[in-house]
Design an enzyme around this catalytic site. Structure first.
Site, PDB file in Angstrom:
ATOM      1  N   LYS B  78     -19.781   6.338 -15.523  1.00 23.07           N
ATOM      2  CA  LYS B  78     -20.997   6.894 -14.920  1.00 23.07           C
ATOM      3  C   LYS B  78     -20.798   7.062 -13.415  1.00 23.07           C
ATOM      4  O   LYS B  78     -20.267   6.167 -12.756  1.00 23.07           O
ATOM      5  CB  LYS B  78     -22.172   5.950 -15.207  1.00 23.07           C
ATOM      6  CG  LYS B  78     -23.525   6.445 -14.728  1.00 23.07           C
ATOM      7  CD  LYS B  78     -24.611   5.423 -15.070  1.00 23.07           C
ATOM      8  CE  LYS B  78     -25.994   5.879 -14.661  1.00 23.07           C
ATOM      9  NZ  LYS B  78     -27.030   4.878 -14.993  1.00 23.07           N
ATOM     10  N   SER B 153     -30.981   6.817 -17.527  1.00 22.64           N
ATOM     11  CA  SER B 153     -30.212   7.649 -16.639  1.00 22.64           C
ATOM     12  C   SER B 153     -28.753   7.853 -17.073  1.00 22.64           C
ATOM     13  O   SER B 153     -28.125   8.819 -16.647  1.00 22.64           O
ATOM     14  CB  SER B 153     -30.235   7.051 -15.233  1.00 22.64           C
ATOM     15  OG  SER B 153     -29.584   5.801 -15.202  1.00 22.64           O
ATOM     16  N   SER B 177     -31.577   2.138 -18.810  1.00 21.15           N
ATOM     17  CA  SER B 177     -30.743   3.323 -18.637  1.00 21.15           C
ATOM     18  C   SER B 177     -29.457   3.367 -19.464  1.00 21.15           C
ATOM     19  O   SER B 177     -28.803   4.402 -19.507  1.00 21.15           O
ATOM     20  CB  SER B 177     -30.379   3.509 -17.160  1.00 21.15           C
ATOM     21  OG  SER B 177     -31.455   4.100 -16.466  1.00 21.15           O
TER      22      SER B 177
END
Lengths: 99, 487
Positions: B78, B153, B177
């Site tokens: 990420k 996210s 997330s």
């Protein structure tokens, strides 16, 4: 709770160093008012004898040995600088009469 | 047998037997990325040369006799976690072009164990969001639905793993997330106990809540990846020194005799009927596997949303103060310093990030601190107490992950309260710092599409081993995770 005014939002934006457009100020006044109104429900919880939780950890301060270690070289530290000069970050003058 | 290894576990067997080299495996995944990215956009940055160099190194290490679970395995990271030699943007304009001069401890550990980094995966800006729609660099598409979001996210890592563009990935979970995108993409996502995994080198959102979590296709892979990244880090004073158990060796054993609580606050009318049904089915499955499940109550659950959004935004307003346009990142180049701060931040941050900075600044400001921030911290204590009390009675809790399945791009609620309530089922456990895992639990039908939903198992602090054991038993019995999207 009263609705947040555009002036209040402008003041918070000033504290947070955020330039906002007039439209943004209006929109955030509406949004923040809605969220803060929802958050009012916390006031119904009796917390008189409840300590605050800043961290969930049962850990105490952890100290390491105070031994110097190699850090970033000036070149590495400055590699991402928007402006630099003579091995320094370059910023605008902050004192009157200086350059 | 698959045409190519789809899991960390399989990849190791292929690599051990010499059926494939890491260079070949990496080439194969890079080819999938080339093919699928136009329709998925899971990545913000892919570096083929970087990945192949690591793969070559992994093959050399294997030839020299090394054999660890991640040696030569292609992974996605990420883009809020720093990797040396790759940009780190947190999907924000304010960090466009930033190359970190160091890297996260979790990445260093994966590097040492021979992991191959394909690239940086998309996220909502600074991990603030539900869908990757807050990314400054474009939305990620859910491989499971036409024009649907992958969740957020950590939507980029979730989509990459679901579409088979990476074998596994690292995400971060501040309020859900990792778990929510896992549940919307039919993958497995773990939020570890706060303090189990180092946050060093992870771009900070809310420091008392942020945790890095593994995102994988299977529970076994998730256990392997947690083993690889967990443990004490001298560079993060909030990490536990407790040894990391060999999670992946402790998956068997089943759930017979285990006691589960089903908190009634997680099955309200706000939860999609299909997701309620999937939860009830999961409960039935646990019972068939020999577990006891009883309804229970976590009475402060409903306060999780306001508590989280006051505490997390307060912490974010402090953490994001560092983006000043002087030392790195975007700079507006205004004529004086104060103007430069304001314009840099006003232009550099997106709308959701600004909304949260404003809310957090307000909650911390003079006159409002006691009523909002301090009050939220006190109610946080009560939320933690709910979990402590539940774990005196139960080995784990079972609950839905998100109240709705993946929505269509552009169709998130516009009212901020409705939007923030999308996190309602993942926030309390994050505030309590306890571990929770999302595992595929079936599909719901929405507008002729079958969309995946997850089930969440929430455990005692530092008891990830029990969560993996439960998740593994559930996965093996149901096999929902074996379904793949048509990409």
């Amino acid at each position: 709770m009263n609705r947040l005014t555009p002036e209040q939002v402008q003041h918070i934006a000033e504290l947070a160093k955020l330039e906002l457009t007039a439209d943004e100020v209006e929109r955030y006044a509406t949004d923040l008012s809605a969220i803060l109104e929802y958050a009012q429900q916390l006031q119904e919880v009796d917390t008189d004898h409840i300590p605050p939780t800043a961290s969930v950890l049962p850990l105490k301060n952890i100290m390491r040995a105070d031994q110097p270690e190699p850090g970033l070289s000036p070149e590495e530290a400055l590699a991402n600088a928007p402006e630099r000069e003579n091995g320094y970050f370059k910023v605008h003058a902050v004192l009157e009469g200086s350059q | 047998m698959n045409e190519f290894p789809e899991t960390i576990y399989e990849a190791r067997r292929w690599l051990q037997s010499g059926r494939i080299s890491s260079v070949e495996l990496t080439e194969l995944y890079l080819e999938r990325i080339r093919q699928l990215e136009p329709n998925i956009h899971a990545f913000l940055h892919v570096d083929e040369a970087y990945a192949l160099t690591q793969a070559r190194l992994a093959d050399e290490r294997r030839a020299a006799g090394e054999d660890t679970p991640l040696l030569g395995v292609p992974l996605a990271i990420k883009d809020i976690i720093t990797v040396q030699g790759m940009p780190a943007t947190a999907a924000s304009r304010i960090l466009e072009g930033f190359y970190p001069p160091y890297e996260a401890t979790v990445v260093r550990k994966l590097r040492e164990q021979g992991g191959v980094f394909l690239g940086k995966a998309n996220t909502d800006e600074f991990a603030m969001g539900w869908s990757t729609e807050n990314s400054a660099f474009g939305v990620t598409y859910n491989p499971w639905g036409r024009q649907r979001v992958p969740g957020g996210s950590s939507g980029g890592p979730a989509a990459a793993v679901a579409a088979g563009e990476a074998i596994a990935a690292l995400g971060t979970d501040t309020g859900g997330s990792v778990r929510q995108p896992a549940s919307w993409t039919n993958t497995v996502g773990l939020r570890p106990t706060y303090g189990r995994v180092s946050r060093y080198g992870v771009i900070a959102f809310a420091s008392s809540l942020d945790q890095v979590g593994p995102m994988t296709r299977t529970v076994r892979d998730n256990a392997i990846l947690l083993e690889a990244i967990a443990g004490r880090d001298p560079r993060d004073s909030t990490t536990f020194s407790r040894p990391v158990p060999p999670y992946s060796q402790q998956l068997e054993g089943g759930v017979t005799g285990m006691r589960f609580g089903l908190p009634r606050e997680y099955l309200t009318e706000d939860v999609h009927p299909g997701i309620r049904k999937a939860t009830i089915n999961a409960v039935e499955q646990l019972r068939q596997l020999g577990a006891q499940v009883e309804e229970t109550s976590l009475p402060h659950t409903a306060y999780g949303m306001p508590v989280y959004y006051l505490i997390a935004t307060a912490e974010a307003s402090a953490n994001l103060a560092r983006y000043d346009g002087v030392r790195y990142g975007y700079s507006a180049k205004a004529p004086d310093l104060q103007e430069n701060y304001k314009r840099t931040r006003g232009h550099g941050f997106g709308p959701e990030v600004k909304r949260r900075i404003l809310l957090g600044t307000y909650a911390l400001s003079q006159g409002y601190y006691d009523a909002y921030y301090l009050k939220a911290q006190k109610v946080r204590t009560l939320i933690r107490s709910d979990f402590d009390a539940a774990f005196e009675q139960f080995d784990a809790l079972v609950a839905p992950v998100a109240p709705i399945p993946a929505f269509r791009i552009g169709e998130a609620p516009t009212d901020p309260v409705a939007l923030y309530l999308l996190d309602a089922l993942t926030l309390p456990s994050a505030l309590a710092g306890v571990p929770a895992i999302s595992v595929p639990a079936g599909f719901v039908e929405e507008e002729d599409e079958l969309l995946p939903v997850g089930i969440q198992f929430i455990g005692r602090p530092l008891d990830e081993a029990t969560l993996f054991r439960i998740a593994y038993a559930f996965e093996q019995a149901t096999q929902y995770g074996a379904h793949r999207p048509a990409v």
